[in-house]
Design a protein around this motif. Structure first.
Motif, PDB file in Angstrom:
ATOM      1  N   UNK A 160      63.718  20.336  70.013  1.00  0.00           N
ATOM      2  CA  UNK A 160      62.865  21.439  70.491  1.00  0.00           C
ATOM      3  C   UNK A 160      61.424  21.214  70.036  1.00  0.00           C
ATOM      4  N   UNK A 161      61.271  20.740  68.795  1.00  0.00           N
ATOM      5  CA  UNK A 161      59.928  20.473  68.276  1.00  0.00           C
ATOM      6  C   UNK A 161      59.265  19.349  69.076  1.00  0.00           C
ATOM      7  N   UNK A 162      60.058  18.303  69.384  1.00  0.00           N
ATOM      8  CA  UNK A 162      59.528  17.175  70.162  1.00  0.00           C
ATOM      9  C   UNK A 162      59.045  17.639  71.530  1.00  0.00           C
ATOM     10  N   UNK A 163      59.819  18.517  72.166  1.00  0.00           N
ATOM     11  CA  UNK A 163      59.434  19.012  73.482  1.00  0.00           C
ATOM     12  C   UNK A 163      58.141  19.839  73.394  1.00  0.00           C
ATOM     13  N   UNK A 164      58.045  20.650  72.351  1.00  0.00           N
ATOM     14  CA  UNK A 164      56.827  21.458  72.171  1.00  0.00           C
ATOM     15  C   UNK A 164      55.618  20.560  71.938  1.00  0.00           C
ATOM     16  N   UNK A 165      55.832  19.514  71.148  1.00  0.00           N
ATOM     17  CA  UNK A 165      54.737  18.590  70.851  1.00  0.00           C
ATOM     18  C   UNK A 165      54.264  17.888  72.125  1.00  0.00           C
ATOM     19  N   UNK A 192      48.829  10.107  68.956  1.00  0.00           N
ATOM     20  CA  UNK A 192      48.361  10.091  70.346  1.00  0.00           C
ATOM     21  C   UNK A 192      49.066  11.153  71.177  1.00  0.00           C
ATOM     22  N   UNK A 193      50.362  11.327  70.878  1.00  0.00           N
ATOM     23  CA  UNK A 193      51.120  12.302  71.662  1.00  0.00           C
ATOM     24  C   UNK A 193      50.614  13.718  71.448  1.00  0.00           C
ATOM     25  N   UNK A 194      50.105  13.969  70.237  1.00  0.00           N
ATOM     26  CA  UNK A 194      49.658  15.330  69.967  1.00  0.00           C
ATOM     27  C   UNK A 194      48.175  15.520  70.278  1.00  0.00           C
ATOM     28  N   UNK A 195      47.500  14.443  70.711  1.00  0.00           N
ATOM     29  CA  UNK A 195      46.077  14.560  71.025  1.00  0.00           C
ATOM     30  C   UNK A 195      45.898  15.262  72.373  1.00  0.00           C
ATOM     31  N   UNK A 196      44.796  16.012  72.548  1.00  0.00           N
ATOM     32  CA  UNK A 196      44.581  16.648  73.852  1.00  0.00           C
ATOM     33  C   UNK A 196      44.368  15.587  74.929  1.00  0.00           C
ATOM     34  N   UNK A 197      44.706  15.900  76.180  1.00  0.00           N
ATOM     35  CA  UNK A 197      44.593  14.890  77.242  1.00  0.00           C
ATOM     36  C   UNK A 197      43.166  14.410  77.471  1.00  0.00           C
ATOM     37  N   UNK A 198      42.184  15.252  77.144  1.00  0.00           N
ATOM     38  CA  UNK A 198      40.788  14.789  77.139  1.00  0.00           C
ATOM     39  C   UNK A 198      40.325  14.851  75.687  1.00  0.00           C
ATOM     40  N   UNK A 199      40.081  13.700  75.115  1.00  0.00           N
ATOM     41  CA  UNK A 199      39.795  13.652  73.677  1.00  0.00           C
ATOM     42  C   UNK A 199      38.430  14.256  73.361  1.00  0.00           C
ATOM     43  N   UNK A 200      38.330  14.918  72.226  1.00  0.00           N
ATOM     44  CA  UNK A 200      37.017  15.437  71.836  1.00  0.00           C
ATOM     45  C   UNK A 200      36.120  14.318  71.314  1.00  0.00           C
ATOM     46  N   UNK A 201      34.834  14.437  71.581  1.00  0.00           N
ATOM     47  CA  UNK A 201      33.860  13.455  71.088  1.00  0.00           C
ATOM     48  C   UNK A 201      32.714  14.225  70.452  1.00  0.00           C
ATOM     49  N   UNK A 202      32.277  13.756  69.279  1.00  0.00           N
ATOM     50  CA  UNK A 202      31.171  14.427  68.586  1.00  0.00           C
ATOM     51  C   UNK A 202      29.940  13.536  68.633  1.00  0.00           C
ATOM     52  N   UNK A 203      28.837  14.150  69.077  1.00  0.00           N
ATOM     53  CA  UNK A 203      27.547  13.447  69.084  1.00  0.00           C
ATOM     54  C   UNK A 203      26.649  14.188  68.105  1.00  0.00           C
ATOM     55  N   UNK A 204      26.079  13.456  67.166  1.00  0.00           N
ATOM     56  CA  UNK A 204      25.240  14.112  66.169  1.00  0.00           C
ATOM     57  C   UNK A 204      26.012  14.388  64.896  1.00  0.00           C
ATOM     58  N   UNK A 205      25.301  14.998  63.949  1.00  0.00           N
ATOM     59  CA  UNK A 205      25.905  15.317  62.646  1.00  0.00           C
ATOM     60  C   UNK A 205      25.498  16.733  62.240  1.00  0.00           C
ATOM     61  N   UNK A 206      26.230  17.271  61.307  1.00  0.00           N
ATOM     62  CA  UNK A 206      25.859  18.580  60.762  1.00  0.00           C
ATOM     63  C   UNK A 206      26.192  19.729  61.690  1.00  0.00           C
ATOM     64  N   UNK A 207      25.591  20.876  61.372  1.00  0.00           N
ATOM     65  CA  UNK A 207      25.904  22.125  62.087  1.00  0.00           C
ATOM     66  C   UNK A 207      25.567  22.074  63.566  1.00  0.00           C
ATOM     67  N   UNK A 208      24.516  21.340  63.900  1.00  0.00           N
ATOM     68  CA  UNK A 208      24.067  21.320  65.301  1.00  0.00           C
ATOM     69  C   UNK A 208      24.735  20.212  66.120  1.00  0.00           C
ATOM     70  N   UNK A 264      51.621  18.331  65.139  1.00  0.00           N
ATOM     71  CA  UNK A 264      52.473  17.414  64.394  1.00  0.00           C
ATOM     72  C   UNK A 264      52.540  17.796  62.920  1.00  0.00           C
ATOM     73  N   UNK A 265      51.435  18.346  62.408  1.00  0.00           N
ATOM     74  CA  UNK A 265      51.384  18.698  60.985  1.00  0.00           C
ATOM     75  C   UNK A 265      52.429  19.750  60.613  1.00  0.00           C
ATOM     76  N   UNK A 266      53.037  20.404  61.612  1.00  0.00           N
ATOM     77  CA  UNK A 266      54.057  21.418  61.307  1.00  0.00           C
ATOM     78  C   UNK A 266      55.339  20.797  60.753  1.00  0.00           C
TER      79      UNK A 266
END
Ligand code: SF4
Length: 449
Positions: free
Chosen positions: A27-32, A55-71, A39-41
């Motif tokens: 059931x956990x595998x199906x939810x994942x 990879x299986x638990x990553x969103x289908x469109x991966x997040x990308x960060x440009x820049x550093x800090x709060x902004x 996965x950390x559960x």
């Protein structure tokens, strides 16, 4: 490729210990696999399996960060095609174009616009996100100097634009620590650009000629070890570019096609010479599905509507925007100033507070938590009625701030005036206007007694 539920199951401990909150590992595998669990559960999964399952638990469109800090600008991470399914995560970013062929005055003016075009709305600061530095001179030293200037004089996230790896390398010398986006790897330079990205730990945009080439380059860059990608299918025709955006998202989400599982960058600035049309095109990409939207220039009258559109598109449609409950002093009120009360639906709050501000009459505005509902809806739902309002007024502390006992309620809640006078002993309840536009006239004639 994301793993199927059964493939994930094979990597789990299969003890059915239930520590993850579901009865079985299957059931956990199906939810994942469906993206409904983290996965950390599962505390018992081995390190080896964890690596494979990430990879299986990553969103289908991966997040990308440009820049550093709060902004820093975080884009991607999307999991749905339509916002009625689930809130769109990570709002798109707006970038202003600066060329190294521009005069010092023009560069300064654009940096100034980047810094000063900031708007406050519904308690949030709406502002652009990035500066796209384009090398048109072909001169690496000039480009490096421009990147250094932008880094020194702004907090902007930076996009370095050139198809020459040596020019990108020069730009990186000036601002690699700001984690700029390299634009762009293409079929001729992708190996050198990949090396630059890996050496400097920065994200890379791919510029391709069509979706097939985009998928091919995306796969090659991933294989070479570049993890953070941004996609540009290359079209500078509005219709084709729009179709490409939808195709990229559909391939990533519906077909789980990993080479398309990254956020995109679009260039309305290269699709028209007409500033008004450019804004219209940009607005289409805010809705579907631009990750970074590069504009030829920023003008308040065109940037502001785009920022508001972005706010609306990336707001959870199932949850109204709400303002924090409390007392809001407007126009420096004193103890003789009027007291008004309204709901905490953000739009209501901003209309009412805006009209009070416009009136120039100092006033206290009490904002009651109605779970983001407008006055009429909250009243109908029993959240803006005497029984709910009176305890809030008593607890708010407004009685200590004014020397009168007169409270103005919205015209739409007039039916509560009698009940409130009973609940709030000593207070006189006055029914205010039904429409925000009539508040200034009402306040100008308001008297404490
Ligand atoms: Fe299986 Fe892990 Fe869940 Fe236990 S916590 S049931 S081992 S998935």
């Amino acid at each position: 490729m994301p793993l199927t539920g059964i493939e994930i199951f094979k990597l789990l401990p299969k003890t059915n210990c239930k520590q993850c909150g579901v009865p079985t590992c299957l059931a956990f595998a199906m939810s994942l696999a469906a993206g409904k669990a983290e996965l950390s559960a599962c505390p018992n999964v081995s390190e080896e399996a964890k690596a494979k399952l990430t990879e299986a638990s990553a969103p289908p469109i991966l997040p990308v960060i440009i820049g550093v800090g709060e902004r820093a600008l975080k884009i991607g991470g999307q999991t749905v095609m339509f916002r009625h399914e689930k809130r769109f995560d990570n709002p798109c970013g707006f970038a202003i174009l600066i060329s190294d062929n521009m005069s010092e005055t023009e560069v300064n003016a654009r940096l100034d616009k980047f810094k000063t075009l900031v708007y406050e709305r519904v308690g949030l600061k709406l502002r652009p996100d990035a500066v796209a530095l384009k090398c048109e001179s072909g001169d690496a030293a000039k480009f490096e100097a421009l990147a250094a200037k932008v880094k020194q004089n702004s907090e902007a996230n930076i996009i370095l634009m050139s198809d020459k790896p040596e020019v990108l390398a020069a730009g990186l010398k000036a601002c690699a620590d700001r984690r700029p986006l390299l634009y762009a790897a293409n079929k001729f330079n992708y190996e050198q650009v990949a090396e630059l990205a890996k050496a400097n730990k920065v994200p890379v945009a791919i510029k391709a000629d069509g979706l097939d080439e985009l998928a091919d380059l995306s796969a090659k860059l991933t294989q070479s070890g570049v993890k953070d990608l941004v996609l540009d299918a290359g079209s500078r025709n509005m219709k084709q570019a729009f179709q490409d955006q939808i195709a990229i998202r559909a391939l990533a989400l519906n077909k789980k096609f990993r080479p398309m599982g990254y956020p995109t960058i679009v260039f309305p600035c290269e699709m028209t010479a007409n500033p008004m049309m450019e804004t219209v095109i940009a607005s289409a990409f805010v809705a579907k599905y631009g990750g970074i939207i590069v504009l030829s220039d920023f003008q308040g009258h065109s940037l502001f509507p785009l920022l508001v559109e972005r706010l609306n598109i990336y707001t959870d449609p199932q949850r109204p925007l709400a303002t924090t409950e409390g007392i809001y002093p407007i126009n420096n009120p004193v103890e003789t100033s009027p007291v008004l009360i309204t709901s905490n639906f953000s739009l209501t709050y901003f209309i009412v507070s805006g009209e009070i501000e416009n009136s120039k009459v100092p006033a206290w505005l009490l904002v009651k938590d109605t779970e983001g509902l407008s006055v009429m809806t909250a009243w109908a739902a029993g959240k803006f009625v005497a029984d709910a309002l009176a305890p809030f007024v008593k607890k708010s502390g407004i009685a200590d701030k004014v020397n009168h006992r007169k409270l103005t309620i919205p015209g739409h809640a007039a039916a509560e005036s009698g009940g409130l006078e009973e609940e709030l002993q000593g207070w006189k309840i006055e029914v205010g206007p039904r429409e925000g536009a009539h508040i200034p006239a009402y306040l100008k004639q308001w008297k404490a007694n």
